[in-house]
Scaffold this active site. Structure first.
Site, PDB file in Angstrom:
ATOM      1  CB  CYS A 165      -3.520   5.722  11.254  1.00  0.00           C
ATOM      2  SG  CYS A 165      -4.725   4.280  10.195  1.00  0.00           S
ATOM      3  NE  ARG A 225      -6.539   4.136   6.113  1.00  0.00           N
ATOM      4  CZ  ARG A 225      -6.935   5.340   6.829  1.00  0.00           C
ATOM      5  NH1 ARG A 225      -6.735   6.327   7.723  1.00  0.00           N
ATOM      6  NH2 ARG A 225      -5.851   6.565   5.626  1.00  0.00           N
ATOM      7  NE  ARG A 229       0.496  10.482  10.417  1.00  0.00           N
ATOM      8  CZ  ARG A 229       0.054   9.134   9.422  1.00  0.00           C
ATOM      9  NH1 ARG A 229      -1.405   8.720   9.372  1.00  0.00           N
ATOM     10  NH2 ARG A 229       0.502   8.432   8.444  1.00  0.00           N
ATOM     11  N   PRO A 230       2.321  16.045  11.678  1.00  0.00           N
ATOM     12  CG  PRO A 230       4.092  17.518  12.625  1.00  0.00           C
ATOM     13  CD  PRO A 230       3.272  16.072  12.490  1.00  0.00           C
ATOM     14  CB  ILE A 231       2.327  18.330   6.310  1.00  0.00           C
ATOM     15  CG1 ILE A 231       0.825  19.527   6.718  1.00  0.00           C
ATOM     16  CG2 ILE A 231       1.660  17.097   6.277  1.00  0.00           C
ATOM     17  CD1 ILE A 231       0.626  19.978   5.006  1.00  0.00           C
ATOM     18  CG  ASP A 232       6.840  20.578  11.008  1.00  0.00           C
ATOM     19  OD1 ASP A 232       6.597  19.251   9.781  1.00  0.00           O
ATOM     20  OD2 ASP A 232       8.456  20.971  10.897  1.00  0.00           O
ATOM     21  CG  LEU A 233      10.031  17.729   8.446  1.00  0.00           C
ATOM     22  CD1 LEU A 233       9.993  16.715   9.044  1.00  0.00           C
ATOM     23  CD2 LEU A 233      10.978  19.119   8.244  1.00  0.00           C
ATOM     24  CB  ILE A 262       7.988   6.926  13.936  1.00  0.00           C
ATOM     25  CG1 ILE A 262       9.326   6.831  14.091  1.00  0.00           C
ATOM     26  CG2 ILE A 262       7.512   7.781  13.120  1.00  0.00           C
ATOM     27  CD1 ILE A 262       9.838   4.925  12.719  1.00  0.00           C
ATOM     28  CE  LYS A 273      -1.576   1.612   4.204  1.00  0.00           C
ATOM     29  NZ  LYS A 273      -1.450   2.865   4.411  1.00  0.00           N
ATOM     30  CG  ASN A 274       2.190   2.942   4.013  1.00  0.00           C
ATOM     31  OD1 ASN A 274       1.466   3.172   2.894  1.00  0.00           O
ATOM     32  ND2 ASN A 274       3.297   2.905   4.957  1.00  0.00           N
ATOM     33  CG  ASP A 317       3.674   1.580   9.487  1.00  0.00           C
ATOM     34  OD1 ASP A 317       3.304   2.021  10.688  1.00  0.00           O
ATOM     35  OD2 ASP A 317       3.680   1.275   8.713  1.00  0.00           O
ATOM     36  NE  ARG A 374       0.923  12.881   7.165  1.00  0.00           N
ATOM     37  CZ  ARG A 374       1.309  13.585   7.977  1.00  0.00           C
ATOM     38  NH1 ARG A 374       0.477  14.812   7.974  1.00  0.00           N
ATOM     39  NH2 ARG A 374       2.791  13.471   7.729  1.00  0.00           N
TER      40      ARG A 374
HETATM   41  C1  EPZ Z   1       4.391   6.931   6.578  1.00  0.00           C
HETATM   42  O1  EPZ Z   1       3.814   7.803   7.119  1.00  0.00           O
HETATM   43  C2  EPZ Z   1       4.173   5.836   6.236  1.00  0.00           C
HETATM   44  N1  EPZ Z   1       2.438   6.410   5.491  1.00  0.00           N
HETATM   45  C3  EPZ Z   1       3.296   5.503   7.632  1.00  0.00           C
HETATM   46  O2  EPZ Z   1       2.160   3.640   7.877  1.00  0.00           O
HETATM   47  C4  EPZ Z   1       4.066   5.110   9.025  1.00  0.00           C
HETATM   48  O3  EPZ Z   1       3.687   4.601  10.028  1.00  0.00           O
HETATM   49  C5  EPZ Z   1       5.455   5.991   8.379  1.00  0.00           C
HETATM   50  O4  EPZ Z   1       5.450   6.425   6.983  1.00  0.00           O
HETATM   51  C6  EPZ Z   1       6.255   5.561   9.405  1.00  0.00           C
HETATM   52  O5  EPZ Z   1       6.807   4.960   8.585  1.00  0.00           O
HETATM   53  C7  EPZ Z   1       2.142   5.763   4.139  1.00  0.00           C
HETATM   54  O6  EPZ Z   1       3.691   5.693   3.534  1.00  0.00           O
HETATM   55  C8  EPZ Z   1       1.928   6.289   3.195  1.00  0.00           C
HETATM   56  P1  EPZ Z   1       6.696  10.600   8.393  1.00  0.00           P
HETATM   57  P2  EPZ Z   1       4.435   9.244   6.651  1.00  0.00           P
HETATM   58  O7  EPZ Z   1       6.781  11.715   7.722  1.00  0.00           O
HETATM   59  O8  EPZ Z   1       5.123   9.768   5.717  1.00  0.00           O
HETATM   60  C9  EPZ Z   1       7.364  13.794  11.809  1.00  0.00           C
HETATM   61  C10 EPZ Z   1       0.286   2.428   7.811  1.00  0.00           C
HETATM   62  O9  EPZ Z   1      -0.077   2.256   9.118  1.00  0.00           O
HETATM   63  N2  EPZ Z   1       6.792  14.515  11.276  1.00  0.00           N
HETATM   64  O10 EPZ Z   1       7.882   9.249   7.717  1.00  0.00           O
HETATM   65  O11 EPZ Z   1       3.490  10.026   7.314  1.00  0.00           O
HETATM   66  C11 EPZ Z   1       5.659  12.849  12.340  1.00  0.00           C
HETATM   67  O12 EPZ Z   1       5.111  13.334  12.806  1.00  0.00           O
HETATM   68  C12 EPZ Z   1       0.646   3.877   7.364  1.00  0.00           C
HETATM   69  O13 EPZ Z   1       0.259   2.636   7.407  1.00  0.00           O
HETATM   70  C13 EPZ Z   1       7.087  15.926  11.419  1.00  0.00           C
HETATM   71  O14 EPZ Z   1       7.451  15.897  12.187  1.00  0.00           O
HETATM   72  O15 EPZ Z   1       5.029   9.402   8.489  1.00  0.00           O
HETATM   73  C14 EPZ Z   1       6.755  11.197  13.069  1.00  0.00           C
HETATM   74  O16 EPZ Z   1       6.804  11.252  13.810  1.00  0.00           O
HETATM   75  C15 EPZ Z   1       0.474   5.242   9.368  1.00  0.00           C
HETATM   76  N3  EPZ Z   1       7.209  16.264  10.132  1.00  0.00           N
HETATM   77  C16 EPZ Z   1       7.957  10.921  11.828  1.00  0.00           C
HETATM   78  O17 EPZ Z   1       8.348  12.602  11.205  1.00  0.00           O
HETATM   79  C17 EPZ Z   1       6.636  16.483   9.150  1.00  0.00           C
HETATM   80  O18 EPZ Z   1       7.020  17.269   7.993  1.00  0.00           O
HETATM   81  C18 EPZ Z   1       7.747  10.507  10.440  1.00  0.00           C
HETATM   82  O19 EPZ Z   1       7.014  10.491   9.867  1.00  0.00           O
HETATM   83  C19 EPZ Z   1       6.100  15.053   8.565  1.00  0.00           C
HETATM   84  C20 EPZ Z   1       6.644  13.953   9.941  1.00  0.00           C
END
Ligand code: EPZ
Length: 419
Positions: free
Chosen positions: A117, A400, A122-126, A330, A22-23, A308, A93
């Site tokens: 979920c 999902r 789950r911020p998107i600042d980065l 994480i 999926k991812n 996950d 997301r």
């Molecule tokens: C991906 O989410 C996966 N989703 C998630 O899988 C998975 O849990 C996660 O990566 C971590 O491995 C998909 O691939 C669709 P991140 P993603 O940005 O990319 C922080 C599942 O169950 N962060 O790597 O959204 C964040 O809060 C799902 O299949 C910021 O601070 O996760 C977290 O603590 C759920 N600012 C860490 O980074 C940002 O702008 C990692 O999140 C982005 C993230």
């Protein structure tokens, strides 16, 4: 149909074929916005999250249809829309993945803050920091983000937070940078197999990305991308979930279409606990044992133990004698399922981002509520070993991310049915 009924106590035995990831599929589908022509993507799982991205793409002028061989055919028909429908974005997301492609190809992107979920902040600042570094103008109003850029320019970008790298942030910036002018370097890039897979797909479409699979991605911008054909890798989280299910039910399961290379952290953990695991190039066999040892793990970005699979492993540890500890590095709040396992008799204490689990002899079936995708999987695993009947409500979350889970588990001998 939003409740699963499980009568516990059956050991899983037989063979299961793992579906496409999926991812990996979600960002790859989003990236088709970047190209001209048609792309054919094989091994895309039939999941509700895939349906959501397909609907978003359709609203953005990308026609997607599923062929009888399960491949998805994506064809960009119209390139004027740049706003992803909020009602769809709020469901998932990963909708954020259209941001980079829309900005790079259509010079403008508008999207609501995404849902998904409920596993903590789950911020998107980065993502936004990366787009700004490439030259985008970012505006946030009314819970929407609007990005504009006549032309993106390559830059050197560090993508990281105190929780490590970002998977979808890396994907988004990479997708924007492939059509930028000049060279982009992404430092501290996520190196999850799904990010690697997206980079390979983009290169097949004509992008120039090097350093694939490493912490530094170098992207030389190109003028345009073309459609291509690709097969999605298998889902390592689904595979890991079946491995835990096999070990936990003291069964014997052969996983086909499962790549052990991507599953080393879970393989090592299960072996340390006493599970016998045979690894071949695209096949894994898990032999359960009567006695396991407790274990302590912490989740970290790939190649560490995946967040996950955190809930599923905790579920198994509830019936392993001794004290185990699981620390979530994480998503520190990703423990919503714990109170449901407590209802089943588990002995778990949460201290900040760690849970301490004292193994008991048996869980007992009762009614529990699924709060998110992986929490649902953890409760299904608990139900498989519990004495008596477990009813899992709000089980729609499972659709999902797990293709035909109930059918696959039934085939392996579980007594599991929708109500
Ligand atoms: C991906 O989410 C996966 N989703 C998630 O899988 C998975 O849990 C996660 O990566 C971590 O491995 C998909 O691939 C669709 P991140 P993603 O940005 O990319 C922080 C599942 O169950 N962060 O790597 O959204 C964040 O809060 C799902 O299949 C910021 O601070 O996760 C977290 O603590 C759920 N600012 C860490 O980074 C940002 O702008 C990692 O999140 C982005 C993230």
């Amino acid at each position: 149909m939003d409740t699963l009924l499980i009568k516990g106590g059956k050991s899983l035995r037989g063979t299961v074929k793992i579906s496409g990831a999926k991812n990996a599929a979600l960002p790859i589908l989003a990236s088709t916005i970047l190209s001209r022509g048609t792309s054919i993507i094989h091994n895309v799982p039939q999941l509700s999250d895939v349906d959501v991205i397909v609907q978003i793409l359709s609203s953005l002028g990308v026609a997607v249809h599923r062929r009888s061989d399960q491949a998805l055919v994506c064809c960009v028909n119209e390139e004027t829309s740049y706003a992803a429908p909020s009602e769809l974005v709020k469901k998932m997301r990963a909708s954020i993945c259209v941001l980079g492609p829309l900005l790079a190809k259509r010079k403008k992107a508008r999207i609501a803050f995404p849902g998904g979920c409920v596993i903590g902040d789950r911020p998107i600042d980065l993502h936004l920091k990366g787009m700004e570094a490439l030259g985008a103008h970012v505006q946030v109003e009314n819970n929407h983000i609007e990005l504009t850029a006549q032309k993106l320019n390559g830059n050197s970008i560090y993508l990281g937070s105190s929780f490590g790298s970002t998977v979808l942030g890396t994907a988004n910036v990479m997708m924007a940078a492939v059509l930028a002018r000049g060279k982009t370097t992404i430092k501290n890039a996520a190196c999850e197999p799904e990010v690697e897979e997206l980079a390979k797909f983009l290169n097949k479409m004509g992008a120039q990305i090097s350093g694939i699979g490493s912490r530094t991605l170098i992207i030389e911008g190109v003028d345009e991308l073309r459609g291509t054909e690709h097969r999605i890798i298998s889902d390592r989280i689904e595979a890991g979930t079946f491995m835990i299910a096999a070990a936990m039910t003291r069964g014997s399961v052969e996983l086909l279409n499962a790549n052990p290379l991507y599953l080393q952290s879970i393989i090592t953990t299960l072996k340390k606990m006493g599970t016998v695991i045979v690894e071949e190039s695209n096949r894994i066999v898990v032999e359960g044992k009567d006695n396991y040892l407790p274990v302590s793990i912490e989740t970290t970005p790939y190649p560490g133990f995946p967040t996950d699979l955190q809930a599923q492993l905790t579920s198994m540890l509830t019936i392993i004698p001794g004290v185990s500890c699981v620390t979530e590095k994480i998503y520190p709040h990703r423990f919503a399922y714990v109170k449901e396992l407590l209802k089943m008799g588990a002995c778990i204490e949460q201290k900040k981002a760690s849970v301490y689990i004292e193994g008991i002899k048996t869980l007992k079936g009762t009614t529990v509520f699924a709060s998110d995708l992986r929490a649902s999987a953890a409760l299904v695993l608990a139900g498989l070993v519990a004495v008596g009947e477990t009813q899992i409500k709000q089980i729609h979350h499972i659709q999902r991310g797990y293709e035909n889970l109930q059918v696959k588990l039934s085939y392996l001998g579980a007594d599991i049915n929708y109500k």
